[in-house]
Design a protein around this motif. Sequence first.
Motif, PDB file in Angstrom:
ATOM      1  N   MET A 102       0.843  -1.190   0.000  1.00 39.34           N
ATOM      2  CA  MET A 102       0.000   0.000   0.000  1.00 39.34           C
ATOM      3  C   MET A 102       0.879   1.240   0.000  1.00 39.34           C
ATOM      4  N   ALA A 103       0.578   2.168  -0.881  1.00 42.65           N
ATOM      5  CA  ALA A 103       1.379   3.386  -1.006  1.00 42.65           C
ATOM      6  C   ALA A 103       1.194   4.283   0.220  1.00 42.65           C
ATOM      7  N   SER A 104       2.290   4.861   0.673  1.00 45.26           N
ATOM      8  CA  SER A 104       2.216   5.801   1.790  1.00 45.26           C
ATOM      9  C   SER A 104       1.684   7.140   1.282  1.00 45.26           C
ATOM     10  N   ILE A 105       1.282   7.993   2.209  1.00 49.52           N
ATOM     11  CA  ILE A 105       0.830   9.326   1.839  1.00 49.52           C
ATOM     12  C   ILE A 105       1.949  10.079   1.102  1.00 49.52           C
ATOM     13  N   PHE A 106       3.209   9.819   1.483  1.00 48.42           N
ATOM     14  CA  PHE A 106       4.327  10.490   0.816  1.00 48.42           C
ATOM     15  C   PHE A 106       4.480  10.001  -0.619  1.00 48.42           C
ATOM     16  N   SER A 107       4.244   8.716  -0.868  1.00 43.78           N
ATOM     17  CA  SER A 107       4.304   8.207  -2.243  1.00 43.78           C
ATOM     18  C   SER A 107       3.214   8.846  -3.092  1.00 43.78           C
ATOM     19  N   LYS A 108       2.055   9.072  -2.489  1.00 39.76           N
ATOM     20  CA  LYS A 108       0.966   9.742  -3.201  1.00 39.76           C
ATOM     21  C   LYS A 108       1.319  11.196  -3.494  1.00 39.76           C
ATOM     22  N   ILE A 109       2.046  11.838  -2.591  1.00 42.87           N
ATOM     23  CA  ILE A 109       2.517  13.207  -2.827  1.00 42.87           C
ATOM     24  C   ILE A 109       3.523  13.207  -3.977  1.00 42.87           C
ATOM     25  N   VAL A 110       4.463  12.256  -3.972  1.00 40.58           N
ATOM     26  CA  VAL A 110       5.456  12.155  -5.049  1.00 40.58           C
ATOM     27  C   VAL A 110       4.764  11.998  -6.403  1.00 40.58           C
ATOM     28  N   LYS A 111       3.715  11.183  -6.452  1.00 36.66           N
ATOM     29  CA  LYS A 111       2.993  10.930  -7.706  1.00 36.66           C
ATOM     30  C   LYS A 111       2.071  12.075  -8.106  1.00 36.66           C
ATOM     31  N   GLY A 112       1.903  13.074  -7.231  1.00 38.00           N
ATOM     32  CA  GLY A 112       1.027  14.193  -7.525  1.00 38.00           C
ATOM     33  C   GLY A 112      -0.433  13.914  -7.227  1.00 38.00           C
ATOM     34  N   GLU A 113      -0.716  12.806  -6.547  1.00 37.86           N
ATOM     35  CA  GLU A 113      -2.095  12.457  -6.204  1.00 37.86           C
ATOM     36  C   GLU A 113      -2.606  13.286  -5.031  1.00 37.86           C
ATOM     37  N   ILE A 114      -1.685  13.760  -4.205  1.00 41.17           N
ATOM     38  CA  ILE A 114      -2.004  14.622  -3.071  1.00 41.17           C
ATOM     39  C   ILE A 114      -1.120  15.860  -3.212  1.00 41.17           C
ATOM     40  N   PRO A 115      -1.703  17.064  -3.111  1.00 37.33           N
ATOM     41  CA  PRO A 115      -0.886  18.277  -3.262  1.00 37.33           C
ATOM     42  C   PRO A 115       0.037  18.497  -2.068  1.00 37.33           C
ATOM     43  N   CYS A 116       1.094  19.257  -2.312  1.00 37.44           N
ATOM     44  CA  CYS A 116       2.006  19.643  -1.238  1.00 37.44           C
ATOM     45  C   CYS A 116       2.564  21.023  -1.547  1.00 37.44           C
ATOM     46  N   HIS A 117       3.212  21.599  -0.565  1.00 44.98           N
ATOM     47  CA  HIS A 117       3.895  22.880  -0.740  1.00 44.98           C
ATOM     48  C   HIS A 117       5.379  22.561  -0.928  1.00 44.98           C
ATOM     49  N   LYS A 118       5.729  22.347  -2.186  1.00 43.14           N
ATOM     50  CA  LYS A 118       7.064  21.892  -2.563  1.00 43.14           C
ATOM     51  C   LYS A 118       8.108  22.983  -2.321  1.00 43.14           C
ATOM     52  N   VAL A 119       9.235  22.553  -1.780  1.00 42.68           N
ATOM     53  CA  VAL A 119      10.368  23.433  -1.512  1.00 42.68           C
ATOM     54  C   VAL A 119      11.499  23.146  -2.497  1.00 42.68           C
ATOM     55  N   ALA A 120      11.780  21.874  -2.741  1.00 43.43           N
ATOM     56  CA  ALA A 120      12.869  21.477  -3.640  1.00 43.43           C
ATOM     57  C   ALA A 120      12.608  20.067  -4.131  1.00 43.43           C
ATOM     58  N   GLU A 121      13.201  19.755  -5.300  1.00 40.35           N
ATOM     59  CA  GLU A 121      13.003  18.432  -5.875  1.00 40.35           C
ATOM     60  C   GLU A 121      14.107  18.142  -6.872  1.00 40.35           C
ATOM     61  N   ASN A 122      14.477  16.873  -6.943  1.00 45.78           N
ATOM     62  CA  ASN A 122      15.324  16.387  -8.024  1.00 45.78           C
ATOM     63  C   ASN A 122      14.808  15.003  -8.413  1.00 45.78           C
ATOM     64  N   ASP A 123      15.549  14.264  -9.186  1.00 43.50           N
ATOM     65  CA  ASP A 123      15.070  12.965  -9.654  1.00 43.50           C
ATOM     66  C   ASP A 123      14.833  11.960  -8.533  1.00 43.50           C
TER      67      ASP A 123
END
Length: 129
Positions: free
Chosen positions: A1-22
């Motif tokens: 089962m995907a964690s809430i963080f995995s759903k955030i990574v996939k864009g299924e749940i919004p977040c207030h992004k600060v930084a990202e790379n691959d």
Amino acid sequence: MASIFSKIVKGEIPCHKVAENDDFLAFLDAFPIANGHTLVIPKKEIDYLFDLDEELYSKLFLFAKSIVPALEKAVPCLRIGVSVIGLEVPHAHIHLLPLNSMADADFGKKIKVSQEELAATAEKIRNNF
């Protein structure tokens, strides 16, 4: 089962992004204990921080370190604290905490912030990279 963080990574749940790379994503905690409370996660879903292989573990901490100067400029504080607890979400993550005292590191005390305040803080941090 995907964690809430995995759903955030996939864009299924919004977040207030600060930084990202691959490999990694940093975003503001939706239920912060301090203004600017940032979560840093590997995009790969691994439950326990110490189950990360050495390379991913090292890169995660280096990615977190790269965020600190921008966070310090955006959220005045004495120091950025680091906490790894790992019980609340089954996905490895690091808390970056702007601190002015030890009392600021109390995970039992959440602060109230609106989505607008979170968005403004995230933008301030991104603008300081």
